[in-house]
Design a protein around this motif. Structure first.
Motif, PDB file in Angstrom:
ATOM      1  N   LEU A   1      73.291  54.926  57.968  1.00  0.00           N
ATOM      2  CA  LEU A   1      74.156  54.961  56.884  1.00  0.00           C
ATOM      3  C   LEU A   1      74.292  53.694  56.151  1.00  0.00           C
ATOM      4  N   GLU A   2      74.612  53.731  54.686  1.00  0.00           N
ATOM      5  CA  GLU A   2      74.707  52.484  53.894  1.00  0.00           C
ATOM      6  C   GLU A   2      76.108  52.268  54.379  1.00  0.00           C
ATOM      7  N   GLY A   3      76.127  50.823  54.378  1.00  0.00           N
ATOM      8  CA  GLY A   3      77.660  50.199  54.592  1.00  0.00           C
ATOM      9  C   GLY A   3      78.520  49.983  53.241  1.00  0.00           C
ATOM     10  N   PRO A   4      79.335  49.342  53.537  1.00  0.00           N
ATOM     11  CA  PRO A   4      80.352  49.110  52.248  1.00  0.00           C
ATOM     12  C   PRO A   4      79.798  48.202  51.096  1.00  0.00           C
ATOM     13  N   ILE A   5      80.437  48.416  49.997  1.00  0.00           N
ATOM     14  CA  ILE A   5      79.741  47.741  49.099  1.00  0.00           C
ATOM     15  C   ILE A   5      80.925  47.284  48.025  1.00  0.00           C
TER      16      ILE A   5
ATOM     17  N   ARG B   1      78.743  51.563  60.931  1.00  0.00           N
ATOM     18  CA  ARG B   1      79.238  52.958  60.225  1.00  0.00           C
ATOM     19  C   ARG B   1      78.600  53.968  60.715  1.00  0.00           C
ATOM     20  N   THR B   2      77.249  54.041  61.229  1.00  0.00           N
ATOM     21  CA  THR B   2      76.369  54.943  61.650  1.00  0.00           C
ATOM     22  C   THR B   2      77.017  55.392  62.952  1.00  0.00           C
ATOM     23  N   ALA B   3      77.487  54.414  63.819  1.00  0.00           N
ATOM     24  CA  ALA B   3      77.885  54.644  65.021  1.00  0.00           C
ATOM     25  C   ALA B   3      79.265  55.503  65.144  1.00  0.00           C
TER      26      ALA B   3
END
Ligand code: 6GU
Length: 238
Positions: free
Chosen positions: A186-190, A225-227
């Protein structure tokens, strides 16, 4: 790329003419044709469904209007110089639609989406057209919709943004959640301006100018985030 969509609610597909897909249509990158299944009925009530053989609740879509409609689309596509389309039938009982499926659809020259309503389309339609089309039954998730239209909006948008030239910057796919270059995570925070906003700061590493450190931090965030939300994507440790 040519896309044909068949529905008893053709207006449901109008949102495709907005935004990113709409622009691609205007630019001629996507040739979209929406068809009303009821135009292929011949009775006064424009009937498209009947009770299921074997009993049970709900109604099943009649095969003949589907055959007439799909045959007319196949003829029109041939006149347009295309051959052997992929026939996508959105059903909750289908194979899971994933980013890999979206990438695959994005590479095709011609797709037809058959939106069922009620309990679905008589199963002989998929069998009958298997010689002339590559048939795929796809589900967008583990829940049941009232018809295939909302699922087709999802699939067309997911595929269209991957068609070369449709999205402004093709490198922006690399950060996408589920993208291959992101190991399927998954993409992390931006973050964007301002650096300080209502007492909240942007993580300082993003302001450091150290590209390698930023890339490492993003990888770490993406993994965390994926975890947290999708441990199944990390592989083996669900
Ligand atoms: Cl693709 N169609 C319908 N009708 N329901 C669904 C679906 C598709 N995917 C999940 N639920």
């Amino acid at each position: 790329m040519r896309i044909d969509i068949v529905s008893v609610f053709p207006e449901y597909l109008e949102p495709l003419r907005l935004s990113l897909v709409g622009k691609a249509i205007e630019r001629g990158q996507i040739d979209l044709h929406v068809h009303d299944l009821r135009d292929f009925t011949s009775d006064k009530h424009r009937t498209v469904d009947d009770a299921p053989f074997g009993g049970g609740p709900g109604m099943v879509m009649l095969p003949e209007p589907w055959a007439l409609c799909l045959e007319s689309i196949l003829e029109s596509g041939k006149a347009d110089g295309r051959s052997k389309p992929t026939l996508v039938i959105p059903v909750p009982s289908g194979r899971q639609f994933t980013q890999r499926q979206a990438e695959d659809l994005a590479s095709l020259d011609w797709m037809i989406f058959a939106c069922g309503r009620y309990e679905g389309i008589d199963s002989r339609v998929a069998d009958y057209f298997a010689e002339r089309c590559e048939v795929r039954e796809l589900s967008i998730g583990d829940y049941v919709l009232a018809g295939g239209e909302a699922a087709v909006l999802v699939m067309v948008e997911a595929a269209a943004r991957l068609v070369p030239g449709v999205l402004g910057n093709p490198e922006s796919h690399n950060d996408d959640s589920f993208s291959e270059s992101n190991e399927g995570f998954l993409e992390g925070p931006i973050y964007t301006r301002p650096e300080q906003w209502r007492g909240l700061a942007v993580p300082p590493i993003l302001l450091s100018g150290d590209h390698a450190a930023v890339a490492n931090w993003r990888k770490e965030q993406s993994r965390e985030r994926t975890a947290k939300y999708r441990p199944d994507l990390l592989g083996g440790q669900e």
